[in-house]
Design a protein around this motif. Structure first.
Motif, PDB file in Angstrom:
ATOM      1  N   LEU A  26       4.406   4.227 -13.005  1.00 56.07           N
ATOM      2  CA  LEU A  26       4.771   2.826 -13.159  1.00 56.07           C
ATOM      3  C   LEU A  26       3.586   1.992 -13.638  1.00 56.07           C
ATOM      4  N   LEU A  27       2.384   2.336 -13.204  1.00 53.58           N
ATOM      5  CA  LEU A  27       1.179   1.667 -13.703  1.00 53.58           C
ATOM      6  C   LEU A  27       1.017   1.911 -15.200  1.00 53.58           C
ATOM      7  N   ALA A  28       1.194   3.167 -15.614  1.00 58.71           N
ATOM      8  CA  ALA A  28       1.045   3.515 -17.028  1.00 58.71           C
ATOM      9  C   ALA A  28       2.069   2.785 -17.882  1.00 58.71           C
ATOM     10  N   GLU A  29       3.246   2.538 -17.327  1.00 59.78           N
ATOM     11  CA  GLU A  29       4.313   1.863 -18.067  1.00 59.78           C
ATOM     12  C   GLU A  29       4.213   0.337 -17.992  1.00 59.78           C
ATOM     13  N   GLY A  30       3.278  -0.165 -17.152  1.00 64.06           N
ATOM     14  CA  GLY A  30       3.119  -1.607 -17.020  1.00 64.06           C
ATOM     15  C   GLY A  30       4.109  -2.262 -16.084  1.00 64.06           C
ATOM     16  N   THR A  77       0.842  -1.193   0.000  1.00 60.34           N
ATOM     17  CA  THR A  77       0.000   0.000   0.000  1.00 60.34           C
ATOM     18  C   THR A  77       0.880   1.247   0.000  1.00 60.34           C
ATOM     19  N   VAL A  78       0.273   2.382  -0.325  1.00 61.04           N
ATOM     20  CA  VAL A  78       1.028   3.636  -0.332  1.00 61.04           C
ATOM     21  C   VAL A  78       1.649   3.894   1.039  1.00 61.04           C
ATOM     22  N   ARG A 109      -4.093  -2.065  -2.960  1.00 69.78           N
ATOM     23  CA  ARG A 109      -2.806  -2.757  -2.965  1.00 69.78           C
ATOM     24  C   ARG A 109      -2.218  -2.780  -4.362  1.00 69.78           C
ATOM     25  N   VAL A 110      -0.902  -2.634  -4.408  1.00 67.72           N
ATOM     26  CA  VAL A 110      -0.161  -2.613  -5.656  1.00 67.72           C
ATOM     27  C   VAL A 110       0.892  -3.701  -5.613  1.00 67.72           C
ATOM     28  N   ARG A 111       1.209  -4.273  -6.749  1.00 67.01           N
ATOM     29  CA  ARG A 111       2.248  -5.293  -6.815  1.00 67.01           C
ATOM     30  C   ARG A 111       3.037  -5.121  -8.106  1.00 67.01           C
ATOM     31  N   ARG A 112       4.205  -5.695  -8.147  1.00 68.20           N
ATOM     32  CA  ARG A 112       5.011  -5.658  -9.360  1.00 68.20           C
ATOM     33  C   ARG A 112       4.340  -6.497 -10.441  1.00 68.20           C
ATOM     34  N   ALA A 113       4.365  -6.006 -11.645  1.00 71.16           N
ATOM     35  CA  ALA A 113       3.733  -6.732 -12.757  1.00 71.16           C
ATOM     36  C   ALA A 113       4.560  -7.960 -13.129  1.00 71.16           C
ATOM     37  N   ASP A 116       1.014  -3.330 -11.228  1.00 71.26           N
ATOM     38  CA  ASP A 116      -0.433  -3.325 -11.428  1.00 71.26           C
ATOM     39  C   ASP A 116      -1.107  -3.325 -10.064  1.00 71.26           C
ATOM     40  N   GLY A 117      -2.424  -3.099 -10.080  1.00 70.55           N
ATOM     41  CA  GLY A 117      -3.168  -3.011  -8.840  1.00 70.55           C
ATOM     42  C   GLY A 117      -3.966  -1.735  -8.762  1.00 70.55           C
ATOM     43  N   ASP A 118      -4.240  -1.291  -7.534  1.00 68.47           N
ATOM     44  CA  ASP A 118      -5.120  -0.154  -7.276  1.00 68.47           C
ATOM     45  C   ASP A 118      -4.397   0.817  -6.343  1.00 68.47           C
ATOM     46  N   LEU A 119      -4.228   2.065  -6.780  1.00 69.33           N
ATOM     47  CA  LEU A 119      -3.530   3.044  -5.949  1.00 69.33           C
ATOM     48  C   LEU A 119      -4.231   3.285  -4.628  1.00 69.33           C
TER      49      LEU A 119
END
Length: 289
Positions: free
Chosen positions: A272-276, A241-242, A285-289, A279-282
């Protein structure tokens, strides 16, 4: 990734809280420091009085807070240059830069100009990226520098100095927040200013940077790359999480500015989400793609 070295650590810059209230930076420019210090504004907002010496006219850049003491100091600087204010330019809409723009514009009978029509106000001028202003006996180039905010501008002077607002700070690094800021745009703007080959960076907060402006811009770019690597490493180690990421990446930063670190982290994650890369939800929870 190794930690980039800030070149300013070896420069002879004034200590925090020791900047003079008014300083002549070059024949074209006088700086007046507003009395609004804080962890985010450093010593306060820098207002710049710009104009050809002996021309009887000047432009104010980033009037800052609508504060009587600050107004008196700016008027004294104008009087010291035997000049009247003919225009008020604003780098971006944040109140610590723009609050005084309309009331001071009215006081001086001067046009207010900014990228945002709401800042320029009725009868003001909306500035276009790349245009050249001929004011107060000199030329000022309008340089688009979105990233800190979408409407952020810098102003390049004939001397080669660039008034950079919050794009670059005299100490530390600028905050790019989410959703207002855009890290991709910010990095592009850093490169755009670097390509100008500035002779000096006159910052919205903190001391002027004259020794090696290009090195500071290189450091800013390297610092952003380091933060990305730190976030990806923290995600790999289990932070998701943030708030968890801030606690890891900004552990040595005073907690009083963690709120800004959280916004900056969200902005970097959005990139980083835009670049792929993640992934996840700001908001979750976020994780490495």
């Amino acid at each position: 990734m190794s930690t980039p070295v800030d070149p300013r650590t070896t420069w002879d810059l004034p200590a925090p809280g020791a900047m003079p209230r008014t300083a002549a930076l070059e024949p074209l420019v006088t700086r007046v420091l507003a009395p609004n210090p804080s962890p985010m504004t450093l010593d306060g907002t820098n207002t710049y009085v710009v104009g050809a010496p002996g021309g009887g006219q000047a432009v104010l850049v980033d009037p800052g807070p609508d504060d009587p003491a600050h107004l008196a100091a700016v008027e004294a600087a104008l009087a010291g240059r035997d000049a009247r204010c003919v225009a008020v330019l604003v780098t971006h809409h944040h109140g610590d830069h723009a609050e005084a723009a309309l009331p001071w514009g009215a006081r001086f009978g001067a046009t207010v100009a900014a990228a945002d029509a709401r800042v320029a106000g009725p009868g003001g001028r909306v500035l276009e990226p790349g245009e050249r202003l001929h004011l107060a006996g000199t030329a000022v180039d309008v340089v688009p520098t979105p990233g800190h905010t979408a409407d952020h501008l810098a102003f390049r002077l004939e001397s080669g100095a660039v008034l950079v607002g919050d794009h670059v700070l005299g100490r530390g690094t600028s905050v790019v927040t989410s959703p207002e800021g855009d890290v991709l745009a910010y990095l592009e703007s850093l490169r755009r200013v670097h390509d100008l080959g500035p002779s000096a960076l006159y910052c919205g907060h903190g001391p002027e940077l004259t020794e090696d402006p290009g090195a500071v811009l290189d450091f800013y770019l390297a610092h952003r790359a380091m933060r990305e690597e730190q976030l990806l490493a923290a995600l790999r180690e289990g932070a998701a999480t943030v708030d968890e990421l801030v606690a890891v990446v900004y552990a040595e930063v005073p907690r009083e500015v963690w709120w800004a670190a959280a916004q900056s982290t969200r902005a970097t994650l959005a990139k980083l989400l835009a670049e792929g890369a993640v992934d996840g939800d700001l908001d979750g929870r976020v994780r490495r793609a």
